[in-house]
Design a protein around this motif. Sequence first.
Motif, PDB file in Angstrom:
ATOM      1  N   HIS A 184      -2.417  -2.415  -8.892  1.00  0.00           N
ATOM      2  CA  HIS A 184      -1.601  -1.271  -9.279  1.00  0.00           C
ATOM      3  C   HIS A 184      -2.341   0.050  -9.020  1.00  0.00           C
ATOM      4  O   HIS A 184      -1.765   1.016  -8.516  1.00  0.00           O
ATOM      5  N   TYR A 185      -3.631   0.070  -9.323  1.00  0.00           N
ATOM      6  CA  TYR A 185      -4.320   1.354  -9.237  1.00  0.00           C
ATOM      7  C   TYR A 185      -4.567   1.852  -7.820  1.00  0.00           C
ATOM      8  O   TYR A 185      -4.870   3.014  -7.607  1.00  0.00           O
ATOM      9  N   GLU A 186      -4.447   0.950  -6.829  1.00  0.00           N
ATOM     10  CA  GLU A 186      -4.551   1.429  -5.451  1.00  0.00           C
ATOM     11  C   GLU A 186      -3.411   2.434  -5.171  1.00  0.00           C
ATOM     12  O   GLU A 186      -3.608   3.475  -4.527  1.00  0.00           O
ATOM     13  N   LEU A 187      -2.213   2.130  -5.676  1.00  0.00           N
ATOM     14  CA  LEU A 187      -1.057   2.990  -5.434  1.00  0.00           C
ATOM     15  C   LEU A 187      -1.111   4.255  -6.272  1.00  0.00           C
ATOM     16  O   LEU A 187      -0.741   5.338  -5.800  1.00  0.00           O
ATOM     17  N   THR A 188      -1.569   4.145  -7.516  1.00  0.00           N
ATOM     18  CA  THR A 188      -1.639   5.355  -8.335  1.00  0.00           C
ATOM     19  C   THR A 188      -2.740   6.298  -7.843  1.00  0.00           C
ATOM     20  O   THR A 188      -2.610   7.523  -7.967  1.00  0.00           O
ATOM     21  N   MET A 189      -3.814   5.747  -7.272  1.00  0.00           N
ATOM     22  CA  MET A 189      -4.827   6.613  -6.654  1.00  0.00           C
ATOM     23  C   MET A 189      -4.223   7.393  -5.495  1.00  0.00           C
ATOM     24  O   MET A 189      -4.490   8.588  -5.322  1.00  0.00           O
ATOM     25  N   ILE A 190      -3.405   6.705  -4.699  1.00  0.00           N
ATOM     26  CA  ILE A 190      -2.772   7.391  -3.576  1.00  0.00           C
ATOM     27  C   ILE A 190      -1.842   8.484  -4.071  1.00  0.00           C
ATOM     28  O   ILE A 190      -1.806   9.590  -3.520  1.00  0.00           O
ATOM     29  N   GLN A 191      -1.075   8.195  -5.113  1.00  0.00           N
ATOM     30  CA  GLN A 191      -0.184   9.218  -5.662  1.00  0.00           C
ATOM     31  C   GLN A 191      -0.978  10.466  -6.050  1.00  0.00           C
ATOM     32  O   GLN A 191      -0.594  11.596  -5.694  1.00  0.00           O
ATOM     33  N   ASP A 251      -4.734 -10.934  10.006  1.00  0.00           N
ATOM     34  CA  ASP A 251      -3.334 -11.338   9.783  1.00  0.00           C
ATOM     35  C   ASP A 251      -2.717 -10.515   8.654  1.00  0.00           C
ATOM     36  O   ASP A 251      -1.566 -10.059   8.741  1.00  0.00           O
ATOM     37  N   ALA A 252      -3.479 -10.344   7.572  1.00  0.00           N
ATOM     38  CA  ALA A 252      -2.972  -9.615   6.412  1.00  0.00           C
ATOM     39  C   ALA A 252      -2.689  -8.158   6.755  1.00  0.00           C
ATOM     40  O   ALA A 252      -1.691  -7.580   6.304  1.00  0.00           O
ATOM     41  N   ILE A 253      -3.550  -7.554   7.563  1.00  0.00           N
ATOM     42  CA  ILE A 253      -3.343  -6.157   7.953  1.00  0.00           C
ATOM     43  C   ILE A 253      -2.102  -6.020   8.836  1.00  0.00           C
ATOM     44  O   ILE A 253      -1.313  -5.081   8.695  1.00  0.00           O
ATOM     45  N   GLU A 254      -1.907  -6.963   9.732  1.00  0.00           N
ATOM     46  CA  GLU A 254      -0.714  -6.947  10.581  1.00  0.00           C
ATOM     47  C   GLU A 254       0.560  -6.985   9.755  1.00  0.00           C
ATOM     48  O   GLU A 254       1.562  -6.373  10.117  1.00  0.00           O
ATOM     49  N   ASN A 255       0.516  -7.695   8.650  1.00  0.00           N
ATOM     50  CA  ASN A 255       1.721  -7.891   7.828  1.00  0.00           C
ATOM     51  C   ASN A 255       1.744  -7.008   6.588  1.00  0.00           C
ATOM     52  O   ASN A 255       2.547  -7.233   5.669  1.00  0.00           O
ATOM     53  N   PHE A 256       0.877  -5.985   6.555  1.00  0.00           N
ATOM     54  CA  PHE A 256       0.828  -5.093   5.405  1.00  0.00           C
ATOM     55  C   PHE A 256       1.880  -4.005   5.587  1.00  0.00           C
ATOM     56  O   PHE A 256       1.632  -2.932   6.133  1.00  0.00           O
ATOM     57  N   ARG A 257       3.093  -4.294   5.119  1.00  0.00           N
ATOM     58  CA  ARG A 257       4.247  -3.400   5.291  1.00  0.00           C
ATOM     59  C   ARG A 257       5.048  -3.345   3.998  1.00  0.00           C
ATOM     60  O   ARG A 257       5.305  -4.380   3.374  1.00  0.00           O
ATOM     61  N   PHE A 258       5.437  -2.145   3.605  1.00  0.00           N
ATOM     62  CA  PHE A 258       6.310  -1.979   2.453  1.00  0.00           C
ATOM     63  C   PHE A 258       7.742  -1.860   2.960  1.00  0.00           C
ATOM     64  O   PHE A 258       8.162  -0.813   3.444  1.00  0.00           O
ATOM     65  N   GLY A 259       8.473  -2.976   2.897  1.00  0.00           N
ATOM     66  CA  GLY A 259       9.865  -2.965   3.330  1.00  0.00           C
ATOM     67  C   GLY A 259      10.786  -2.453   2.245  1.00  0.00           C
ATOM     68  O   GLY A 259      10.355  -2.038   1.159  1.00  0.00           O
ATOM     69  N   ASP A 260      12.067  -2.500   2.527  1.00  0.00           N
ATOM     70  CA  ASP A 260      13.060  -1.994   1.571  1.00  0.00           C
ATOM     71  C   ASP A 260      12.952  -2.690   0.213  1.00  0.00           C
ATOM     72  O   ASP A 260      13.072  -2.049  -0.836  1.00  0.00           O
ATOM     73  N   ALA A 261      12.738  -3.993   0.240  1.00  0.00           N
ATOM     74  CA  ALA A 261      12.675  -4.745  -1.018  1.00  0.00           C
ATOM     75  C   ALA A 261      11.454  -4.341  -1.840  1.00  0.00           C
ATOM     76  O   ALA A 261      11.541  -4.209  -3.074  1.00  0.00           O
ATOM     77  N   VAL A 291     -14.506  -0.121   7.214  1.00  0.00           N
ATOM     78  CA  VAL A 291     -13.151   0.404   7.421  1.00  0.00           C
ATOM     79  C   VAL A 291     -13.229   1.920   7.523  1.00  0.00           C
ATOM     80  O   VAL A 291     -13.698   2.592   6.595  1.00  0.00           O
ATOM     81  N   GLU A 292     -12.765   2.458   8.640  1.00  0.00           N
ATOM     82  CA  GLU A 292     -12.771   3.906   8.866  1.00  0.00           C
ATOM     83  C   GLU A 292     -11.325   4.382   8.984  1.00  0.00           C
ATOM     84  O   GLU A 292     -10.598   3.980   9.890  1.00  0.00           O
ATOM     85  N   ALA A 293     -10.918   5.225   8.041  1.00  0.00           N
ATOM     86  CA  ALA A 293      -9.536   5.707   8.001  1.00  0.00           C
ATOM     87  C   ALA A 293      -9.485   6.865   7.017  1.00  0.00           C
ATOM     88  O   ALA A 293     -10.462   7.165   6.335  1.00  0.00           O
ATOM     89  N   ASP A 294      -8.327   7.535   6.936  1.00  0.00           N
ATOM     90  CA  ASP A 294      -8.199   8.492   5.842  1.00  0.00           C
ATOM     91  C   ASP A 294      -8.116   7.703   4.532  1.00  0.00           C
ATOM     92  O   ASP A 294      -7.892   6.488   4.523  1.00  0.00           O
ATOM     93  N   PHE A 295      -8.329   8.424   3.428  1.00  0.00           N
ATOM     94  CA  PHE A 295      -8.437   7.745   2.134  1.00  0.00           C
ATOM     95  C   PHE A 295      -7.220   6.874   1.841  1.00  0.00           C
ATOM     96  O   PHE A 295      -7.346   5.704   1.460  1.00  0.00           O
ATOM     97  N   HIS A 352      -4.931   5.481   3.737  1.00  0.00           N
ATOM     98  CA  HIS A 352      -4.751   4.292   4.567  1.00  0.00           C
ATOM     99  C   HIS A 352      -5.843   3.257   4.333  1.00  0.00           C
ATOM    100  O   HIS A 352      -5.594   2.051   4.436  1.00  0.00           O
ATOM    101  N   GLY A 353      -7.042   3.720   4.016  1.00  0.00           N
ATOM    102  CA  GLY A 353      -8.144   2.793   3.824  1.00  0.00           C
ATOM    103  C   GLY A 353      -8.176   2.138   2.463  1.00  0.00           C
ATOM    104  O   GLY A 353      -8.422   0.931   2.350  1.00  0.00           O
ATOM    105  N   VAL A 354      -7.904   2.893   1.413  1.00  0.00           N
ATOM    106  CA  VAL A 354      -8.039   2.347   0.075  1.00  0.00           C
ATOM    107  C   VAL A 354      -6.983   1.275  -0.209  1.00  0.00           C
ATOM    108  O   VAL A 354      -7.220   0.355  -0.997  1.00  0.00           O
ATOM    109  N   LEU A 355      -5.852   1.359   0.442  1.00  0.00           N
ATOM    110  CA  LEU A 355      -4.781   0.382   0.214  1.00  0.00           C
ATOM    111  C   LEU A 355      -5.183  -1.046   0.585  1.00  0.00           C
ATOM    112  O   LEU A 355      -4.623  -2.011   0.065  1.00  0.00           O
ATOM    113  N   LEU A 356      -6.154  -1.182   1.480  1.00  0.00           N
ATOM    114  CA  LEU A 356      -6.532  -2.517   1.940  1.00  0.00           C
ATOM    115  C   LEU A 356      -7.549  -3.199   1.041  1.00  0.00           C
ATOM    116  O   LEU A 356      -7.862  -4.376   1.227  1.00  0.00           O
TER     117      LEU A 356
END
Length: 439
Positions: free
Chosen positions: A12-19, A57-67, A113-117, A119-123
Amino acid sequence: MSEPTTALLTDHYELTMIQAALASGAASRRCVFEVFARRLPTGRRYGVVAGTGRVLDAIENFRFGDAEIADLRARGVVDEQTLDFLASYRFTGDIWGYAEGETYFPYSPVMVVEADFAHGVLLETVVLSILNHDCAVASAASRMTGAAGTRPCIEMGSRRAHDQAAVAAARAAYIAGFASTSNLEAGRRYGVPTQGTAAHAFTLLHDTEREAFAAQVASLGPQTTLLVDTYDVTEGVATAVEVAGTGLGGVRLDSGDLLVQAHEVREQLDSLGARDTRIVVTSDLDEYAIAALAAAPVDAYGVGTRVVTGSGAPTASMVYKLVAREDDHGQMIGVVKKSKDKQSIGGRKYALRRRDANGVATAEVLGIDELPEDDGTGAVDRELLVPLVRDGEIVGREVTTIAAARARHEASVAELPRAAHQLSQGQPAIETLFATETP
């Protein structure tokens, strides 16, 4: 059927950090995250990297769909701005890592992992859940195959693990030298060789042990392996040879004093003319039990609970830490956590395996923000980090194939000093040094 999303396999806190980072404007800061273990499990001499292919594999399928977005909205996990970000999320950064099957040591940067915060922290969570499990299994499996020598080990721990963890464990064990698995899904998904014959239930199903053996041989052929300890081992061996003939493929022992029984059964088989019949032993084996059977006339080991649970170390204790970030002037600066017992080291790491003139590894040499130089002595030092993802595109699949990982494990373990192969408790086989240090 498309692969299910891995996006909610996170905390949960990965998403609240992003917020909060989106609101503050810090979400777009360039960052470097590293995966490493501060220490190996107590007494272990080395660890083995496994799970890298599953991470990709997990990164390829890391997508937030409508559901997924609808679920997060309904539960009020994050605000609309964050949901908009998540709906369009695709990892766009770079990832480097140790090639699958490679050995590692304390502070080895197993993955970078090199990315903006944002995109990187979510993984973080999904990467750690995979690597902590798979590296633990592979590290234990490596100790077992080392103790077994040229005798094959069979992974048969599915019923002692979560259903999906069992599949991952079979893959990790195979990378670390196991010959086969009992898990059919691991065979289908990853190409791990599978095998198995019958359990005690099959013998108990029939009125007599002879009837059970006859049914198994009639269906599977005389090269099958018969389980001979349901009742009396001596009688079971005699009946097995009578039914299958001296060409019987194998007998399996699953209880009792395996060391004593193996000698007795070998002598009995030889006396009956079944000199080529193999003896397979099972029953709560681990690396110590396998080592204790080294002098016994055993041909193969079946290992279950202990391999799928890391043989006492069910996690590799890896962490995913921010070690560098962009400052207000656009420059990358090292950042560090300074807790007493949970220290990290700032700056992006580069790694070399230092080797002596005989090609034996002598140190894990880490450079901060630059690759350490070869010291110019002995064999050429090996660079350890390889590209896995570039600009969001996977480029490192070839180092995660199960055949390549298996071969790499064999070569990497063979390169370690002799002390690495001891089962007694001790320090890591080689020291981890930073480029400014000397051994």
